[in-house]
Design an enzyme around this catalytic site. Sequence first.
Site, mmCIF file in Angstrom:
data_model
loop_
_atom_site.group_PDB
_atom_site.id
_atom_site.type_symbol
_atom_site.label_atom_id
_atom_site.label_comp_id
_atom_site.label_asym_id
_atom_site.label_seq_id
_atom_site.Cartn_x
_atom_site.Cartn_y
_atom_site.Cartn_z
ATOM 1 N N TYR A 152 0.845 -1.186 0.000
ATOM 2 C CA TYR A 152 0.000 0.000 0.000
ATOM 3 C C TYR A 152 0.888 1.247 0.000
ATOM 4 C CZ TYR A 152 0.607 -0.156 5.158
ATOM 5 O OH TYR A 152 1.116 -0.213 6.441
ATOM 6 N N CYS A 153 0.384 2.325 -0.586
ATOM 7 C CA CYS A 153 1.127 3.572 -0.759
ATOM 8 C C CYS A 153 2.520 3.318 -1.338
ATOM 9 C CB CYS A 153 1.230 4.330 0.563
ATOM 10 S SG CYS A 153 1.716 6.068 0.359
ATOM 11 N N PRO A 154 2.610 2.672 -2.505
ATOM 12 C CA PRO A 154 3.916 2.313 -3.068
ATOM 13 C C PRO A 154 4.669 3.513 -3.608
ATOM 14 C CG PRO A 154 2.193 1.829 -4.644
ATOM 15 C CD PRO A 154 1.495 2.280 -3.395
ATOM 16 N N LYS A 165 7.494 -4.226 3.180
ATOM 17 C CA LYS A 165 7.603 -2.781 3.405
ATOM 18 C C LYS A 165 7.198 -2.397 4.832
ATOM 19 C CE LYS A 165 5.568 1.572 1.742
ATOM 20 N NZ LYS A 165 4.830 2.223 0.643
#
Length: 300
Positions: A152-154, A165
């Site tokens: 998420y939120c890459p 991450k």
Amino acid sequence: MDRFNAQKAEQSEQLEIYDATEMPLAGDPLLPFAFDELTCRAIARGGRGPVLHLWRHRRALVLGLRDRRLPGAREAVAALEAAGWKTAVRPSGGAAVPLDEGVVNVSLMLPQPAGAVRLNEDFARMAALIRETVERMAPGARIEAGEVRGAYCPGDFDLSVGGRKFCGIAQRRLSGAFMLQAFVVVEGAGAERARAAAEFYRRAAGRTNGASVPGLLQVTEASAGSLQELTGGASCGDFVRMLKEVAVRGKSAERTGEEMRTAPAEENPADEARPMSAVFYAGEALLAEAERLRERYGIN
């Protein structure tokens, strides 16, 4: 990756630290972002040097600007709020990020010299701060920088261990100053945060075929981890203490939540804002700025 250096030649002022992590915020998640906006404006006017702002939230999903355009975004947000989540759209880059007490949010606000815009260098500066902090806490950790597939939120400056991450970084630039913002998943299960983000995107796809919706992320639980899981034994308190040591290297002016509650208004990082506490970010200007951000960047 280079070691962290908050103060270049043109930024020789003392680093101020505003630490609101001791008591996580339970209310409007836009208030810390409003604090950053006001602080950045004060820096741009020349009234402040570098500022480090640390905070946590009990339970929120903070959307990126692109998330608000998803066909089912409004319905997805309504479902989250019905389940007890706070929601907001932040003005900086990136995508949706779940926040809870195990996530430390880090904002670094700095002067922007005229004509000097170094996007990648500034991303790398925040990455270096987080990386050095973690390496001091866990010397054997093998931290990698680069986008994590399925996260998420890459972003290009994702920080991960073993392909999972734990940190994402965004930035926002104003005239004369800029801010670097990071979320660091310190405690708990990374998969739980990834599951929350994936559920938001499932709902935000609306009635469409999710695979055909531009900007709809396909988040996988295996892409996320916490420092507690990845390096063993980390706590938010340990992370915050070490991060401040790395950031200041002996030169800082720090305020904790209690000190911020009683500090005179003229000593706050943004002179428009009144004192804030770790429980409640107060002041008419701060509240007004949060409303301005909501009106400008909220879901239409």
